[in-house]
Design an enzyme around this catalytic site. Structure first.
Site, short mmCIF file in Angstrom:
data_model
loop_
_atom_site.label_atom_id
_atom_site.label_comp_id
_atom_site.label_asym_id
_atom_site.label_seq_id
_atom_site.Cartn_x
_atom_site.Cartn_y
_atom_site.Cartn_z
N ASP A 136 37.09 38.63 -12.29
CA ASP A 136 35.82 39.33 -12.48
C ASP A 136 35.46 39.21 -13.96
O ASP A 136 36.33 38.95 -14.79
CB ASP A 136 36.00 40.80 -12.06
CG ASP A 136 34.81 41.64 -12.46
OD1 ASP A 136 33.68 41.28 -12.10
OD2 ASP A 136 35.01 42.67 -13.15
N GLU A 163 48.68 57.64 -32.33
CA GLU A 163 49.85 58.39 -32.80
C GLU A 163 50.82 57.50 -33.55
O GLU A 163 51.78 57.00 -32.98
CB GLU A 163 50.59 59.00 -31.58
CG GLU A 163 49.75 59.84 -30.65
CD GLU A 163 49.75 61.32 -31.02
OE1 GLU A 163 50.56 61.72 -31.87
OE2 GLU A 163 48.91 62.05 -30.46
N ASP A 175 32.57 41.33 -16.04
CA ASP A 175 32.25 42.55 -16.77
C ASP A 175 33.31 43.63 -16.56
O ASP A 175 33.61 43.98 -15.42
CB ASP A 175 30.88 43.09 -16.32
CG ASP A 175 29.78 42.08 -16.60
OD1 ASP A 175 29.64 41.68 -17.77
OD2 ASP A 175 29.08 41.68 -15.64
#
Ligand code: ADP
Ligand code: RBF
Ligand code: MG
Length: 384
Positions: free
Chosen positions: A11, A306, A13
């Protein structure tokens, strides 16, 4: 299952391209012209929808006085102007090159009209030549979730559907692939929605986590000592208070940055454990390992960065300017059965990063200008 896969169907998008961020930008501009304010917290509602469905959501959410067709025709020229600004998602270039160089026939299958697909992929070097077939939504009777697009792609490649592997980010796409009798890897664009993708054969966080050998395809050979080099990216900001958990709960302090300063860059990079170099203006440059994401163990609602600096400091450094060069990837974020196992794993990540950062491919970024003076360059620029 292995040895079964002969062909891959991708695919576009949300799977290969970060189309969503450009769509958001365009909708934001359009809303501003119409006296409305874009709410970034609603952006996720557009993911995985057809343009028509997404348009209907925007009109409803913002109470705009247009029909869906009117809205789409007003926004279409604004979008096509932006095609070449759509960035590939992490791992997209790598995957396309890998499939091509190993001679795995690969098709592109998208609900967008074929001309849009071609316009979008033409902006990226080597992409067009890598697909042995391209099928657009305008070339079949029904788009995803109907299997038509994928069946047509298989037909054009002379492939048997059951030998095809589909990679998809959206629920309709996964449904279409399964309805076509194909194997499906889901790479959900929407975080924390993995449960909804249970019909997929595998759910991964990003294309960096595709393991072709699981499907009988040639493995990637770019991993070096348990790490994957990535196109480096750079962020900086003052160290702020986090959840107050790092040192207390894990014994592992993480110096948090204000994520809203670089929401764009962070949303471009999928959650996972990364590593690189950290610069503190008055102290020096240190090795660093970090997690980006929702920290499933703690079930956070905000995506955070983090960074754990691999150095023992005698004091904390809240408010100081922290500059990061993120140069490699280690693993996807995971959940853990116990705090001990999470801590143990983070220490393993630290050892992997510590060792890998001495490799020339990563070590060279220690001297990035960005780590010393980010203000001379944009936060997402090449700091080398
Ligand atoms: P918080 O939730 O506020 O981030 P933490 O327990 O994670 O609190 O501790 C992080 C703070 O500890 C950092 O902001 C920094 O000031 C300090 N610190 C000390 N040593 C380190 C280290 N090696 N890596 C990251 N932060 C450290
Ligand atoms: N949290 C998770 O829930 N899953 C993880 O896989 C995970 N990996 C981490 C890897 C590293 C290198 C670091 C520094 C932290 C990781 N954490 C992970 C996040 C950790 O739980 C975080 O520091 C706490 O949420 C404290 O704010
Ligand atoms: Mg912290």
């Amino acid at each position: 299952m292995s040895q079964l896969i002969s062909h891959v169907i991708l695919d576009l998008d949300g799977t290969l391209l970060n189309t969503g961020s450009i769509v958001s930008k365009v909708v934001k501009t359009f809303l501003a012209k119409n006296g409305k304010t874009w709410d970034s917290k609603k952006a996720h509602k557009l993911v995985g929808k057809t343009p028509y469905e997404a348009a209907a959501v925007v009109l409803e959410d913002y109470g705009l006085p247009y029909s869906t067709a009117e809205f789409l025709s007003m926004i279409a020229p604004m979008l096509s102007e932006q095609w070449c600004n759509i960035k590939p998602l992490p791992g997209a270039n790598r995957l396309i090159k890998h499939l091509r160089s190993n001679g795995v026939p690969t098709a592109l299958a998208s609900n967008s009209p074929r001309s849009n697909i071609v316009a979008k992929i033409s902006c990226h070097q080597g992409w067009k030549e890598s697909f042995s077939a391209i099928v657009g939504g305008d070339e079949v009777e029904k788009g995803k979730p109907s299997p038509d697009i994928f069946l047509e792609a298989a037909k054009r490649m002379n492939a048997t559907p059951s030998n095809c592997l589909v990679i998809e980010d959206s629920l309709p796409g996964v449904a279409a692939g399964k309805a076509a009798g194909m194997h499906v890897i889901a790479v959900p664009s929407v975080p924390k929605k993995t449960a909804e993708f249970s019909s997929a054969d595998e759910v991964i966080d990003s294309l960096l986590d595709v393991r072709p050998e699981k499907w009988g395809l040639p493995p990637f050979n770019d991993w070096i000592e348990d790490t994957l080099p990535i196109e480096p990216w750079f962020i900086s900001g003052p160290v702020i208070k986090g959840f107050g958990r790092g040192s207390k709960v894990l014994g592992i302090p993480t110096a948090n940055l204000p994520a809203e300063n670089f929401a764009d860059v962070v949303s471009e990079h999928t959650s996972g454990v990364y590593f690189g170099w950290a610069g503190l203006s008055t102290r020096g440059i240190y090795k660093m390992v970090m997690s980006i994401g929702w920290n499933p163990y703690f079930d956070n609602t905000e995506k955070t960065v983090e960074p754990w600096l691999l150095h023992n400091f005698d004091e904390d450094f809240y408010g100081e300017e922290l500059r990061l060069a993120i140069v490699g990837y280690i693993r996807p974020e995971a959940n853990f059965p116990s705090l001990e196992s999470l801590i143990e794993r983070i220490h393993v990540d630290g050892k992997i990063a510590e060792k890998a950062l001495d490799l020339p491919i990563y070590a060279r970024y220690k001297d990035s200008q960005y780590l010393r003076n980010p203000l001379q360059q944009g936060s997402a620029s090449d700091g080398s």
